[in-house]
Design an enzyme around this catalytic site. Structure first.
Site, PDB file in Angstrom:
ATOM      1  N   GLU A  19      26.549 103.287  41.013  1.00 42.03           N
ATOM      2  CA  GLU A  19      25.815 102.483  40.025  1.00 42.03           C
ATOM      3  C   GLU A  19      25.825 103.110  38.643  1.00 42.03           C
ATOM      4  O   GLU A  19      26.057 102.444  37.644  1.00 42.03           O
ATOM      5  CB  GLU A  19      24.377 102.239  40.490  1.00 42.03           C
ATOM      6  CG  GLU A  19      24.216 101.070  41.442  1.00 42.03           C
ATOM      7  CD  GLU A  19      24.721 101.339  42.852  1.00 42.03           C
ATOM      8  OE1 GLU A  19      25.022 102.521  43.164  1.00 42.03           O
ATOM      9  OE2 GLU A  19      24.818 100.392  43.646  1.00 42.03           O
ATOM     10  N   HIS A  54      14.009  97.501  48.294  1.00 44.97           N
ATOM     11  CA  HIS A  54      14.672  96.217  48.039  1.00 44.97           C
ATOM     12  C   HIS A  54      13.664  95.166  47.606  1.00 44.97           C
ATOM     13  O   HIS A  54      13.831  93.987  47.887  1.00 44.97           O
ATOM     14  CB  HIS A  54      15.420  95.734  49.292  1.00 44.97           C
ATOM     15  CG  HIS A  54      16.535  96.636  49.730  1.00 44.97           C
ATOM     16  ND1 HIS A  54      16.318  97.834  50.363  1.00 44.97           N
ATOM     17  CD2 HIS A  54      17.887  96.521  49.601  1.00 44.97           C
ATOM     18  CE1 HIS A  54      17.480  98.416  50.621  1.00 44.97           C
ATOM     19  NE2 HIS A  54      18.448  97.642  50.167  1.00 44.97           N
TER      20      HIS A  54
END
Ligand SMILES: Cc1ncc(C[n+]2csc(CCOP(=O)(O)OP(=O)(O)O)c2C)c(N)n1
Lengths: 339, 325
Positions: free
Chosen positions: B60, B129
């Site tokens: 990322e 999440h």
């Protein structure tokens, strides 16, 4: 004073005018840095100042292959990269003096040098991101179907940072036109690279990412020029990225005004000073290129004049208007800042 | 008019822009042949191939930094994070680099970078999440922050993001991705900085963000039965924030509640409350109130998870309390 690319000479041979240009570029960096060091003592520089003294051959040798539309991303020790890419000394000095005429209009100082018109895409106060941004420039240049290249200059301190790992891997899997130029001056501030790295052979790490990795004498401008030439040609031809490890040494303190004792010996510093890249280039020009000493003295005088005038220009330059401090946060100046 | 889902709506805007502008490319994990974990890019790989729909390793920080560099050099990258929680691995590249480059280059470089990801609590996704994190980005000069709540808005706001030269954080709440709504087939844009009045009313103003808009509208039905007419404002973009629409509503109602799933301290509710107090104090008939998600990581078990998100019942009670104040 950006170096124009020359027609590629036969291997091992350097065109004389290119070699003279190395000398001019390196000397311009050296004299500008010496001026900045004096200005720092005089209090004219308001923030940090990391000089490039001792490492000039790397910026000069690499940038000699670059065009204005190639993109250079650099790090905190970036004056040399900016100058070699074509930023005039007066704009560099004015930037460090915080003036409106500086290359970043006074917004940046030593660690945020921008001249995108000539492909100087910024130095950075954070160690590491330049590696990723040069990779991104490579992505653009591939997507846009050009033969431009992205170049990242960074120290040995950056190669143990995640950005190095992620950036080199991404450039490799996408086969991007990028040069990763590690200037291994063997210390990150006062931390020895031999201590900080499990494998201190940076060049060898190229193979870990599936790209050529080259280790070379970073104080030999001819060696840098030749290795960078191969890497740039490969990148332009679609052959993907290269990692260059240039072994070098900074002979001044990490930053101006910082203490510079206790972590390295005077004997070590002296040994490296004897390998001064500019003195070596001068010898090379006199002996291998049969340049007349008068030609070198002319360059020396010209460079000194340029730097002296640059300092005067910077000192006499206006300050940025305080009312502009919040401009350019967003792209549309007409849009008010949000809150 | 035909109805499509929110995710189809943004995909339509993306497809139209990619057809027109070949400097746009998307990176992410599974956004190539797979079409995105949330179907954000379904079908586009077949049209544009791997150079413009580039699957990425789990890197990322790397690909965000790379896309910042690409945005500075002539392309328009879109980073598709799937879950926005993964953006946290790239915060340095975002805050220190992407958000500052235009300023540091005195406007000579642009940063046309879109960072999109799904946000929000639900379906026992648990704490890695379920994040939203928009207050963090609203705090940073340089970003645009967009939180659409209807398919119509999502398409128009995404179209605006696709031509913006600023870095845009585009956050789609997971619980509404597959909600359908009327969306025109033709292209259109919705400017940033214009709130939407999701429901008109004269007794009380509720500013709701993301999935809280839908819950607030449900609460309004019940409150209306009791004679309380609530005006619901969906800011749509949190930066720029359309405070004028909030002030105009408060001028009418005299009461303000902000409903937001994210953490309360230094949140968007605190910002809206402060601005309304600064600019609309004389209009207020009661203290400004906030209803937020719990100040805790997001738990997994359905009973625990439900306990940390504002629900319809709590919104009803918060409005009733505000009306009694
Ligand atoms: C991410 C990050 N951590 C720490 C620093 C503080 N810092 C500035 S320069 C430096 C040493 C860098 O060493 P190196 O990369 O080898 O470059 P050199 O200074 O030797 O040229 C450090 C630790 C920083 N700028 N960025």
């Amino acid at each position: 004073m950006s170096v124009q690319p020359t027609t590629d000479p036969a291997p091992g041979q350097i065109d004389r005018s290119a070699a003279l240009e190395f000398y001019r570029v390196m000397l311009t960096i050296r004299r500008t840095e010496e001026q900045l060091a004096r200005s720092h003592q005089q209090g004219l520089i308001h923030g940090a100042c990391h000089t490039y003294v001792g490492q000039e051959a790397i910026a000069a040798g690499v940038c000699a292959h670059l065009r204005p539309d190639d993109a250079v991303f650099s790090t905190h020790r970036g004056h040399g990269h900016a100058l070699a890419k074509g930023v005039p000394p007066r704009e560099l000095i004015a930037e460090l003096f915080g003036r409106a005429t500086g290359c970043s209009r006074g917004r940046g100082g030593s660690m945020h040098l921008f001249a995108p018109e000539i492909g100087m895409m910024g130095t950075s106060g954070i160690v590491g991101p330049c590696i990723l941004q040069a990779t991104g420039a490579g992505y653009s240049f591939q997507l846009l179907k050009t033969d431009r290249v992205g170049v990242a200059f960074f120290g040995d301190g950056a190669v143990n940072n995640g950005a190095f790992h992620e950036g080199l891997n991404l450039a490799s899997i996408c086969r991007l036109p990028v040069l990763f130029v590690c200037e291994n001056n063997q210390y990150a501030t006062e931390i020895a690279f031999a201590y900080a790295a499990g494998n201190p052979q940076v060049g060898m790490r190229g193979s870990a990412y599936g790209m050529p990795g080259v280790t070379l004498d970073g104080n030999d401008v001819v060696a840098v020029y030749q290795a960078a030439g191969e890497a740039v040609a490969r990148a332009r031809a679609g052959g993907g990225p290269t990692l260059l490890e240039c072994r070098t040494y900074r002979t001044r303190a990490h930053a101006e005004g910082m203490r510079d004792v206790g972590y390295r010996t005077q004997e070590e510093v002296d040994r490296w000073k004897a390998q001064d890249p500019i003195a070596r280039c001068r010898t090379y020009l006199l002996q291998k290129q049969a340049v007349a000493v008068e030609a070198l003295e002319q360059i020396e005088a010209d460079v000194q004049t340029t730097v002296t005038e640059a300092e005067r220009f910077a000192r006499n330059s206006p300050w940025p208007e305080a009312t502009t401090a919040c401009q350019h946060v967003y792209s549309e100046p007409a849009q008010p800042a949000s809150h | 008019m035909r109805e499509i889902t929110l995710i189809e709506a943004t995909r339509e805007a993306l497809a139209a822009a990619m057809a027109r502008d070949n400097t746009i490319f998307v990176v992410g994990e599974g956004i190539g042949p797979r079409g995105g974990n949330f179907n954000t890019t379904t079908g586009l790989y077949d049209l544009y191939g791997p150079e413009r729909l580039r699957d990425m390793p789990i890197s990322e920080r790397g690909f965000v930094g790379m896309c910042a560099g690409a945005a500075m050099t002539g392309s328009r990258p879109i980073v598709d994070f799937m879950f926005v929680d993964f953006i946290l691995d790239a915060m340095g590249e975002l805050i220190n680099q992407a958000a500052k480059i235009q300023y540091m280059s005195s406007g000579r470089l642009k940063m046309p970078l879109i960072l999109r990801g799904c946000i929000g609590i639900g379906h026992s996704a648990a704490t890695h999440h379920s994040g939203s994190y928009f207050p963090h980005f609203v705090n940073i000069p340089g970003f645009r922050v967009v939180v659409p709540t209807t398919p119509y808005d999502a398409k128009g706001l995404f179209a605006t993001a696709l031509v913006s030269d600023d870095p845009v954080i585009f956050l789609e709440h997971k619980s509404i991705l597959f909600h359908k709504g009327a969306v025109p087939e033709e292209e259109y844009t919705i400017p940033f900085g214009q709130a939407r009045v999701a429901r008109a009313g004269q007794h009380c103003t509720v500013v709701a963000v993301g999935a809280m808009v839908g819950k607030t509208l449900q609460a309004c039905e019940r409150l209306a039965l009791a004679g309380i007419e609530v005006e619901v404002i969906d800011p749509r973009t949190l930066n720029p924030l359309d405070i004028q629409s909030v002030l105009a509503s408060v001028h009418k109602t005299g009461r303000l509640l902000i409903v937001d799933e994210t953490f309360q301290p230094c949140g968007i509710g605190a910002e809206i409350a402060a601005q309304v107090v600064e600019q609309g104090f004389d209009d207020l008939d009661a203290p400004v109130c906030r209803l937020n998600g719990a100040y805790a990581p997001t738990p997994y078990s359905p009973t625990l998870e439900a306990a940390v998100v504002p629900n319809v019942e709590e919104i009803v009670r918060a409005v009733e309390t505000l009306m009694a104040a």
